[in-house]
Design an enzyme around this catalytic site. Sequence first.
Site, short mmCIF file in Angstrom:
data_model
loop_
_atom_site.label_atom_id
_atom_site.label_comp_id
_atom_site.label_asym_id
_atom_site.label_seq_id
_atom_site.Cartn_x
_atom_site.Cartn_y
_atom_site.Cartn_z
N HIS A 125 116.03 105.05 -32.80
CA HIS A 125 116.76 104.20 -32.04
C HIS A 125 115.87 102.99 -31.45
CE1 HIS A 125 120.41 103.23 -29.43
NE2 HIS A 125 119.52 103.01 -28.66
N CYS A 126 116.17 101.77 -31.60
CA CYS A 126 115.39 100.73 -31.12
C CYS A 126 115.93 100.24 -29.82
CB CYS A 126 115.13 99.72 -32.12
SG CYS A 126 114.06 98.36 -31.65
#
Length: 379
Positions: free
Chosen positions: A232-233
């Site tokens: 998850h960026c």
Amino acid sequence: RWLTCKSLPPGALERIADTIADRLRVPWFSGAVKINVSLVPPLVLLPVFLHIAALHFLLGLIVLTSLPAVVLWYYYLTHRRKERTLFFLSLGLFSLGYMYYVFLQEVVPRGHVQYSQVVALTCGLILMLAALSRAKKDPGYLPIPAGNEKPSHQGLANKSVRGSSGGLHGITTSGAASSRAVNGEAKGYSRMSADEPEGVKKDWCTKCQLVRPARAGHCRLCGRCVRRLDHHCVWINSCVGEQNHQAFILALSFFMLTSVYGITLTLHTVCRGRTPFVALFYCPGAYSDYSSALSFTCVWYCAIVTAGMGYILLIQLLNISYNVTEREARLALRDNTGHRLLGGLVIDTGQYNRGFLCNWGHFLSMGSSPPQRSAEDIV
């Protein structure tokens, strides 16, 4: 608390913050529009800090040293609380816009930058934003079952019985799988078939109530399962998975090229007669006037951000070369099943590695066609 020397009741600060966030609105034709609080700090603090840093060399050193520390502190704070925030996306987009504004306002009027160079820099910025927009789309979310109803384990057990050569063996296998599913509830998933080959293992996600294919994972921030989940960026406020991983790499690559090119043009203008690398550390006339000081401060800010994004891009390219995702590398380290390579920059699980060319061929063809849905997924 300061005036009375008494501690606040539990949850008082959270309630105050929620009230402020709810009251922060701007007038609009159709009614007051609520503003996300995480969008405001970058828009206000970034220009203020950069202008303060341009006043003196020591102020610039203090500000440019503290900014990364504050950003990392906020990241760990939100990551520990498992919260989604638009702070990092807002910071990234506003930094791009503000750096481009300073370049046009302070650097271009000096007359050392050609028109074609401005066009090239602008095209790179547009291409990066286009790739970022594509990376923000569906990363490959698995469809949520209709009505969010949990498929019965009994049905899965019956399918295992029918698919086995011996009824007793099928019952034993399905019973063991059901037992693992119950025991894995606390972790959010359980391995459905431990005796299947590595390439066809499937997981049962108790949070999304679905059977997910191999290499898929559940994102605790998005609350969804993603095909071939990488991570998850926070910079795009979305997951990186099967459908947007290529666009994510493309956005990082365009950012690196555009940023390095902009830094080079600015240093050639502010520090005449010196190579960009030397000028970055030794530029005697940088603080001779405020315009040069602001441009030089923005160059250093861009250099710090570019170094961080360059490290992320390097890790991504190495992971692709070994056909491993960030999630798989993290799990391999936790279970002590991976091998550290290249000084620990990459963790090779050995599970999907088929060689450099095959790994990149698999990555480039990934997400080109919609995934095939098995009969179990349809049921």
